[in-house]
Design an enzyme around this catalytic site. Structure first.
Site, PDB file in Angstrom:
ATOM      1  N   TYR A   1      17.249  49.752  32.987  1.00 46.57           N
ATOM      2  CA  TYR A   1      16.732  49.293  34.281  1.00 46.57           C
ATOM      3  C   TYR A   1      16.653  47.775  34.246  1.00 46.57           C
ATOM      4  O   TYR A   1      16.458  47.178  33.188  1.00 46.57           O
ATOM      5  CB  TYR A   1      15.348  49.902  34.575  1.00 46.57           C
ATOM      6  CG  TYR A   1      14.300  49.585  33.530  1.00 46.57           C
ATOM      7  CD1 TYR A   1      14.112  50.422  32.455  1.00 46.57           C
ATOM      8  CD2 TYR A   1      13.532  48.424  33.617  1.00 46.57           C
ATOM      9  CE1 TYR A   1      13.171  50.132  31.481  1.00 46.57           C
ATOM     10  CE2 TYR A   1      12.590  48.128  32.650  1.00 46.57           C
ATOM     11  CZ  TYR A   1      12.417  48.987  31.582  1.00 46.57           C
ATOM     12  OH  TYR A   1      11.497  48.680  30.619  1.00 46.57           O
TER      13      TYR A   1
ATOM     14  N   HIS B   1       9.628  53.072  24.066  1.00 45.65           N
ATOM     15  CA  HIS B   1       8.518  52.290  23.521  1.00 45.65           C
ATOM     16  C   HIS B   1       7.719  53.121  22.513  1.00 45.65           C
ATOM     17  O   HIS B   1       7.484  54.320  22.750  1.00 45.65           O
ATOM     18  CB  HIS B   1       7.552  51.891  24.634  1.00 45.65           C
ATOM     19  CG  HIS B   1       8.126  50.937  25.629  1.00 45.65           C
ATOM     20  ND1 HIS B   1       7.923  49.576  25.551  1.00 45.65           N
ATOM     21  CD2 HIS B   1       8.888  51.135  26.721  1.00 45.65           C
ATOM     22  CE1 HIS B   1       8.534  48.989  26.565  1.00 45.65           C
ATOM     23  NE2 HIS B   1       9.119  49.913  27.302  1.00 45.65           N
TER      24      HIS B   1
ATOM     25  N   HIS C   1      15.853  52.119  26.150  1.00 38.49           N
ATOM     26  CA  HIS C   1      14.917  51.987  25.041  1.00 38.49           C
ATOM     27  C   HIS C   1      13.752  52.951  25.213  1.00 38.49           C
ATOM     28  O   HIS C   1      13.479  53.414  26.330  1.00 38.49           O
ATOM     29  CB  HIS C   1      14.393  50.549  24.926  1.00 38.49           C
ATOM     30  CG  HIS C   1      13.620  50.111  26.140  1.00 38.49           C
ATOM     31  ND1 HIS C   1      14.247  49.631  27.272  1.00 38.49           N
ATOM     32  CD2 HIS C   1      12.288  50.106  26.426  1.00 38.49           C
ATOM     33  CE1 HIS C   1      13.335  49.341  28.178  1.00 38.49           C
ATOM     34  NE2 HIS C   1      12.132  49.625  27.710  1.00 38.49           N
TER      35      HIS C   1
ATOM     36  N   ARG D   1      17.128  45.419  31.215  1.00 33.75           N
ATOM     37  CA  ARG D   1      16.790  46.101  29.969  1.00 33.75           C
ATOM     38  C   ARG D   1      17.831  47.158  29.608  1.00 33.75           C
ATOM     39  O   ARG D   1      18.268  47.942  30.462  1.00 33.75           O
ATOM     40  CB  ARG D   1      15.422  46.795  30.070  1.00 33.75           C
ATOM     41  CG  ARG D   1      14.213  45.898  30.279  1.00 33.75           C
ATOM     42  CD  ARG D   1      14.019  44.832  29.192  1.00 33.75           C
ATOM     43  NE  ARG D   1      14.310  45.276  27.835  1.00 33.75           N
ATOM     44  CZ  ARG D   1      13.450  45.949  27.076  1.00 33.75           C
ATOM     45  NH1 ARG D   1      12.254  46.246  27.517  1.00 33.75           N
ATOM     46  NH2 ARG D   1      13.788  46.315  25.853  1.00 33.75           N
TER      47      ARG D   1
ATOM     48  N   TYR E   1       9.477  54.252  35.423  1.00 36.74           N
ATOM     49  CA  TYR E   1       8.311  54.682  34.651  1.00 36.74           C
ATOM     50  C   TYR E   1       7.321  55.373  35.566  1.00 36.74           C
ATOM     51  O   TYR E   1       7.188  54.990  36.735  1.00 36.74           O
ATOM     52  CB  TYR E   1       7.605  53.482  34.006  1.00 36.74           C
ATOM     53  CG  TYR E   1       8.336  52.904  32.834  1.00 36.74           C
ATOM     54  CD1 TYR E   1       8.028  53.306  31.537  1.00 36.74           C
ATOM     55  CD2 TYR E   1       9.331  51.968  33.009  1.00 36.74           C
ATOM     56  CE1 TYR E   1       8.694  52.771  30.448  1.00 36.74           C
ATOM     57  CE2 TYR E   1      10.013  51.429  31.933  1.00 36.74           C
ATOM     58  CZ  TYR E   1       9.690  51.835  30.658  1.00 36.74           C
ATOM     59  OH  TYR E   1      10.360  51.314  29.590  1.00 36.74           O
TER      60      TYR E   1
HETATM   61 FE   LIG Z   1      10.431  49.507  28.903  1.00 33.90          FE
END
Ligand SMILES: [Fe+2]
Length: 227
Positions: A149, A157, A155, A152, A110
């Site tokens: 990652y 958000h 996805h 997870r 991110y």
């Molecule tokens: Fe996430």
């Protein structure tokens, strides 16, 4: 205070965890105070915001996340399109709903100062966008397939604000090991699990770009505009 007052998370039922999250203010936002527990079991599931809500906003937040206006190059990764509608439960399209979305890049990182991942940043990837649905409740954007990652699954958000309901959720991808993702696994109902997974459209768009279809159903949203 007795230890029994602080059960370990594993000892808590999923329901307790969710409603605990509700009471902790996870659902803060328009309409949150009116939400009944019943509403949380319907429609697209309410999921955590997670730690990486973009505090560093990209230079542009339009519907093409693969290019930053005034920047250089195209984001790395598999380019995909995502399209869908924001709907009330009865199927009414929610016009002018706001979608605030963010995701990891093609390396699973991110653009957020708190992301501990060693994976590289991608300066060409927009990473976040703010969209508004049209009069038919439709939205569409172009991005890259987010990498999984940690533990997870892939996805994206979303923080979706309708007329009355606000829903923080995550879109998952078909054909992935989503059940291995604890957050996905803990979604209450099969119907809500299905609602959280996008469909791959039978025909890709334009130059063979995969198109994922995903509708957001806002339980608790009025069935009539202005109601
Ligand atoms: Fe996430």
């Amino acid at each position: 205070m007795k230890s029994a007052d602080h059960p370990k998370p594993d000892a808590l039922s999923r329901r307790t965890m969710l409603f605990g999250a509700v009471s902790a203010g996870v659902l803060a936002g328009p309409g949150a105070a009116q939400l009944s527990t019943d509403v949380l079991l319907r429609g697209t599931p309410q999921l955590t915001t997670g730690p990486f809500y973009p505090v560093l906003r990209p230079l542009d937040e339009d519907s093409d996340l693969t290019i930053i206006r005034g920047g250089q190059g195209v984001a790395k990764g598999r380019i995909i399109d995502v399209a869908g509608r924001v709907l009330a439960e009865a199927g009414r399209p929610v016009a002018r709903a706001k979608l605030d979305l963010w995701q990891a890049n093609a390396f699973g990182r991110y653009h957020h100062p708190a992301d501990p991942a060693q994976a590289p940043l991608d300066p060409a990837f927009q990473g976040a966008a703010v969209l508004t649905t049209d009069s038919d409740g439709r939205f569409r954007f172009r991005t890259i397939l987010p990498a999984p990652y940690g533990n997870r699954a892939r996805h994206i958000h979303f923080d979706v604000t309708g007329q009355r309901r606000r829903l923080v959720t995550q879109m998952f991808f078909p054909g992935e090991r989503n059940e291995d993702d604890r957050l996905f696994h803990n979604i209450f109902t099969q119907a809500q699990k299905q609602a959280a997974v996008a469909r791959l459209a039978p025909a890709p768009t334009g130059k063979g770009t995969p198109l994922y279809l995903w509708d957001v159903v806002l339980a608790g949203e009025p069935d009539k505009p202005g109601a």
